[in-house]
Design a protein around this motif. Structure first.
Motif, short mmCIF file in Angstrom:
data_model
loop_
_atom_site.label_atom_id
_atom_site.label_comp_id
_atom_site.label_asym_id
_atom_site.label_seq_id
_atom_site.Cartn_x
_atom_site.Cartn_y
_atom_site.Cartn_z
N SER A 1 -12.72 2.71 13.82
CA SER A 1 -13.27 2.01 14.98
C SER A 1 -13.53 0.54 14.65
O SER A 1 -13.29 -0.34 15.47
N GLY A 2 -13.99 0.29 13.44
CA GLY A 2 -14.26 -1.09 13.02
C GLY A 2 -13.02 -1.94 12.84
O GLY A 2 -13.10 -3.16 12.79
N MET A 3 -11.85 -1.32 12.74
CA MET A 3 -10.58 -2.05 12.57
C MET A 3 -9.96 -2.45 13.91
O MET A 3 -9.00 -3.21 13.93
N LEU A 4 -10.45 -1.89 14.99
CA LEU A 4 -9.80 -2.08 16.29
C LEU A 4 -9.95 -3.49 16.80
O LEU A 4 -10.97 -4.13 16.56
N PRO A 5 -8.95 -3.99 17.51
CA PRO A 5 -7.71 -3.35 17.96
C PRO A 5 -6.65 -3.32 16.85
O PRO A 5 -6.64 -4.18 15.97
N LEU A 6 -5.76 -2.33 16.93
CA LEU A 6 -4.66 -2.16 15.97
C LEU A 6 -3.35 -1.94 16.70
O LEU A 6 -3.32 -1.36 17.78
N THR A 7 -2.27 -2.36 16.07
CA THR A 7 -0.92 -2.02 16.52
C THR A 7 -0.24 -1.35 15.33
O THR A 7 -0.23 -1.90 14.23
N ILE A 8 0.30 -0.15 15.57
CA ILE A 8 0.89 0.63 14.48
C ILE A 8 2.28 1.11 14.91
O ILE A 8 2.44 1.71 15.97
N GLU A 9 3.26 0.88 14.06
CA GLU A 9 4.61 1.43 14.25
C GLU A 9 4.59 2.85 13.71
O GLU A 9 4.22 3.07 12.55
N MET A 10 4.96 3.82 14.53
CA MET A 10 4.87 5.22 14.14
C MET A 10 6.25 5.88 14.15
O MET A 10 7.07 5.59 15.02
N ASP A 11 6.48 6.75 13.17
CA ASP A 11 7.70 7.52 13.04
C ASP A 11 7.43 8.97 13.41
O ASP A 11 6.31 9.46 13.24
N ASP A 12 8.46 9.67 13.85
CA ASP A 12 8.33 11.11 14.10
C ASP A 12 8.47 11.84 12.77
O ASP A 12 9.30 11.48 11.94
N HIS A 13 7.64 12.87 12.58
CA HIS A 13 7.68 13.65 11.35
C HIS A 13 7.63 15.13 11.69
O HIS A 13 6.69 15.58 12.36
N LEU A 14 8.65 15.86 11.28
CA LEU A 14 8.73 17.32 11.44
C LEU A 14 8.64 17.80 12.89
O LEU A 14 8.32 18.95 13.14
N ARG A 15 8.91 16.92 13.84
CA ARG A 15 8.85 17.26 15.28
C ARG A 15 7.51 17.90 15.66
O ARG A 15 7.43 18.78 16.51
N GLN A 16 6.43 17.41 15.00
CA GLN A 16 5.09 17.87 15.34
C GLN A 16 4.09 16.73 15.38
O GLN A 16 2.99 16.89 15.88
N GLU A 17 4.49 15.55 14.89
CA GLU A 17 3.52 14.47 14.75
C GLU A 17 4.20 13.10 14.68
O GLU A 17 5.37 13.01 14.32
N LYS A 18 3.43 12.10 15.03
CA LYS A 18 3.81 10.71 14.81
C LYS A 18 2.91 10.19 13.69
O LYS A 18 1.69 10.45 13.69
N THR A 19 3.49 9.46 12.73
CA THR A 19 2.72 8.93 11.61
C THR A 19 2.97 7.44 11.47
O THR A 19 4.07 6.95 11.74
N GLY A 20 1.94 6.72 11.04
CA GLY A 20 2.07 5.29 10.81
C GLY A 20 1.03 4.80 9.83
O GLY A 20 0.00 5.44 9.62
N ASP A 21 1.31 3.65 9.24
CA ASP A 21 0.43 3.08 8.22
C ASP A 21 -0.65 2.19 8.82
O ASP A 21 -0.35 1.31 9.64
N LEU A 22 -1.88 2.43 8.39
CA LEU A 22 -3.00 1.56 8.75
C LEU A 22 -2.95 0.32 7.86
O LEU A 22 -2.41 0.38 6.74
N PRO A 23 -3.54 -0.79 8.29
CA PRO A 23 -3.51 -2.00 7.46
C PRO A 23 -4.30 -1.85 6.16
O PRO A 23 -3.96 -2.49 5.17
N THR A 24 -5.32 -1.02 6.14
CA THR A 24 -6.09 -0.72 4.93
C THR A 24 -6.51 0.75 4.99
O THR A 24 -6.56 1.34 6.06
N GLY A 25 -6.81 1.29 3.83
CA GLY A 25 -7.22 2.68 3.76
C GLY A 25 -8.60 2.91 4.35
O GLY A 25 -9.42 1.98 4.44
N LEU A 26 -8.86 4.14 4.74
CA LEU A 26 -10.15 4.53 5.29
C LEU A 26 -10.91 5.35 4.25
O LEU A 26 -10.30 5.97 3.37
N PRO A 27 -12.23 5.42 4.35
CA PRO A 27 -12.99 6.23 3.40
C PRO A 27 -12.69 7.71 3.57
O PRO A 27 -12.21 8.15 4.61
N THR A 28 -13.00 8.45 2.54
CA THR A 28 -12.76 9.89 2.58
C THR A 28 -13.80 10.59 3.45
O THR A 28 -14.88 10.06 3.70
#
Length: 117
Positions: free
Chosen positions: A29-56
Protein backbone atom coordinates in the motif's frame (compact mmCIF):
# COMPACT_ATOMS: atom_id res chain seq x y z
CA UNK A 1 -8.67 -0.17 11.47
CA UNK A 2 -10.42 -0.33 8.07
CA UNK A 3 -8.74 -2.42 5.41
CA UNK A 4 -7.14 -0.63 2.48
CA UNK A 5 -8.93 -1.03 -0.83
CA UNK A 6 -7.10 -0.87 -4.12
CA UNK A 7 -8.04 -0.63 -7.79
CA UNK A 8 -6.26 -2.82 -10.33
CA UNK A 9 -6.79 -1.52 -13.85
CA UNK A 10 -5.65 -2.76 -17.26
CA UNK A 11 -6.70 -2.61 -20.88
CA UNK A 12 -8.72 -5.77 -20.12
CA UNK A 13 -10.82 -4.13 -17.39
CA UNK A 14 -10.76 -3.05 -13.76
CA UNK A 15 -11.19 -4.85 -10.45
CA UNK A 16 -11.08 -3.68 -6.85
CA UNK A 17 -9.52 -5.60 -3.99
CA UNK A 18 -9.25 -5.47 -0.23
CA UNK A 19 -5.73 -5.74 1.12
CA UNK A 20 -4.87 -8.20 3.89
CA UNK A 21 -3.90 -7.00 7.37
CA UNK A 22 -0.20 -7.90 7.37
CA UNK A 23 3.17 -6.18 7.01
CA UNK A 24 3.59 -7.16 3.35
CA UNK A 25 0.20 -5.72 2.32
CA UNK A 26 0.87 -2.52 4.29
CA UNK A 27 4.23 -2.16 2.51
CA UNK A 28 2.52 -2.71 -0.85
CA UNK A 29 0.00 0.00 0.00
CA UNK A 30 2.88 2.36 0.77
CA UNK A 31 4.33 1.81 -2.73
CA UNK A 32 1.18 2.88 -4.56
CA UNK A 33 0.59 3.89 -7.28
CA UNK A 34 2.40 1.13 -9.24
CA UNK A 35 2.51 -0.04 -12.83
CA UNK A 36 3.51 -3.69 -13.29
CA UNK A 37 4.04 -5.70 -16.48
CA UNK A 38 2.58 -9.15 -15.80
CA UNK A 39 3.08 -12.49 -17.56
CA UNK A 40 0.73 -15.47 -17.61
CA UNK A 41 1.99 -18.44 -15.60
CA UNK A 42 0.54 -21.97 -15.74
CA UNK A 43 -2.83 -20.61 -17.00
CA UNK A 44 -3.81 -19.87 -13.40
CA UNK A 45 -2.12 -16.57 -12.56
CA UNK A 46 -0.52 -13.36 -13.72
CA UNK A 47 2.87 -12.56 -12.19
CA UNK A 48 5.01 -9.45 -12.20
CA UNK A 49 7.96 -7.87 -10.44
CA UNK A 50 7.53 -5.21 -7.78
CA UNK A 51 10.09 -2.38 -7.76
CA UNK A 52 11.35 -3.53 -4.32
CA UNK A 53 10.75 -6.54 -2.13
CA UNK A 54 8.09 -6.64 0.57
CA UNK A 55 8.55 -7.85 4.16
CA UNK A 56 7.77 -11.41 5.04
CA UNK A 57 4.44 -12.51 6.49
CA UNK A 58 2.81 -15.89 7.17
CA UNK A 59 2.50 -18.10 4.10
CA UNK A 60 -0.07 -20.61 2.92
CA UNK A 61 -0.24 -23.07 0.06
CA UNK A 62 -3.89 -22.82 -1.03
CA UNK A 63 -5.37 -19.93 -2.96
CA UNK A 64 -8.67 -19.11 -4.62
CA UNK A 65 -9.57 -17.12 -7.72
CA UNK A 66 -9.05 -13.47 -6.88
CA UNK A 67 -6.26 -13.99 -4.35
CA UNK A 68 -3.47 -11.43 -4.52
CA UNK A 69 -0.24 -13.04 -3.44
CA UNK A 70 3.48 -12.68 -3.04
CA UNK A 71 5.64 -15.61 -4.15
CA UNK A 72 9.15 -14.29 -3.51
CA UNK A 73 9.67 -10.93 -1.79
CA UNK A 74 9.19 -9.03 -5.07
CA UNK A 75 6.97 -11.33 -7.16
CA UNK A 76 3.36 -10.03 -7.17
CA UNK A 77 0.70 -12.53 -8.26
CA UNK A 78 -2.97 -12.25 -9.24
CA UNK A 79 -4.60 -15.71 -9.20
CA UNK A 80 -7.57 -16.11 -11.55
CA UNK A 81 -8.20 -19.80 -10.76
CA UNK A 82 -8.27 -21.83 -7.54
CA UNK A 83 -5.22 -23.91 -6.73
CA UNK A 84 -2.32 -24.84 -4.54
CA UNK A 85 1.37 -23.90 -4.68
CA UNK A 86 4.43 -25.81 -3.48
CA UNK A 87 6.34 -24.97 -0.30
CA UNK A 88 7.06 -22.42 1.03
CA UNK A 89 3.67 -21.12 -0.13
CA UNK A 90 2.57 -17.54 -0.78
CA UNK A 91 2.03 -14.48 1.35
CA UNK A 92 -1.59 -13.35 1.00
CA UNK A 93 -1.71 -9.68 0.05
CA UNK A 94 -5.45 -9.38 -0.48
CA UNK A 95 -8.57 -10.54 -2.27
CA UNK A 96 -10.25 -9.19 -5.40
CA UNK A 97 -13.87 -8.26 -4.77
CA UNK A 98 -15.98 -9.64 -7.60
CA UNK A 99 -14.82 -11.40 -10.74
CA UNK A 100 -11.20 -11.74 -11.67
CA UNK A 101 -11.92 -13.54 -14.96
CA UNK A 102 -10.63 -10.54 -16.95
CA UNK A 103 -7.13 -11.95 -16.36
CA UNK A 104 -8.07 -15.46 -17.53
CA UNK A 105 -6.42 -15.21 -20.93
CA UNK A 106 -2.94 -15.95 -22.26
CA UNK A 107 -0.35 -13.26 -22.72
CA UNK A 108 1.13 -10.27 -21.00
CA UNK A 109 -0.83 -7.42 -19.47
CA UNK A 110 0.22 -4.18 -17.84
CA UNK A 111 -1.69 -3.37 -14.66
CA UNK A 112 -1.89 -0.16 -12.72
CA UNK A 113 -2.49 -0.49 -8.99
CA UNK A 114 -3.67 2.45 -6.92
CA UNK A 115 -5.72 3.16 -3.83
CA UNK A 116 -9.46 2.96 -4.42
CA UNK A 117 -11.15 6.32 -4.09
Amino acid sequence: MAQDRILISSEWGNVSAELADNAAARALSGMLPLTIEMDDHLRQEKTGDLPTGLPTAPRQREFSAGTLGLWSSGDFVIYYRDGRVPQPGIVILGQVQGGVSIFDRPGKVTVKIDRAR
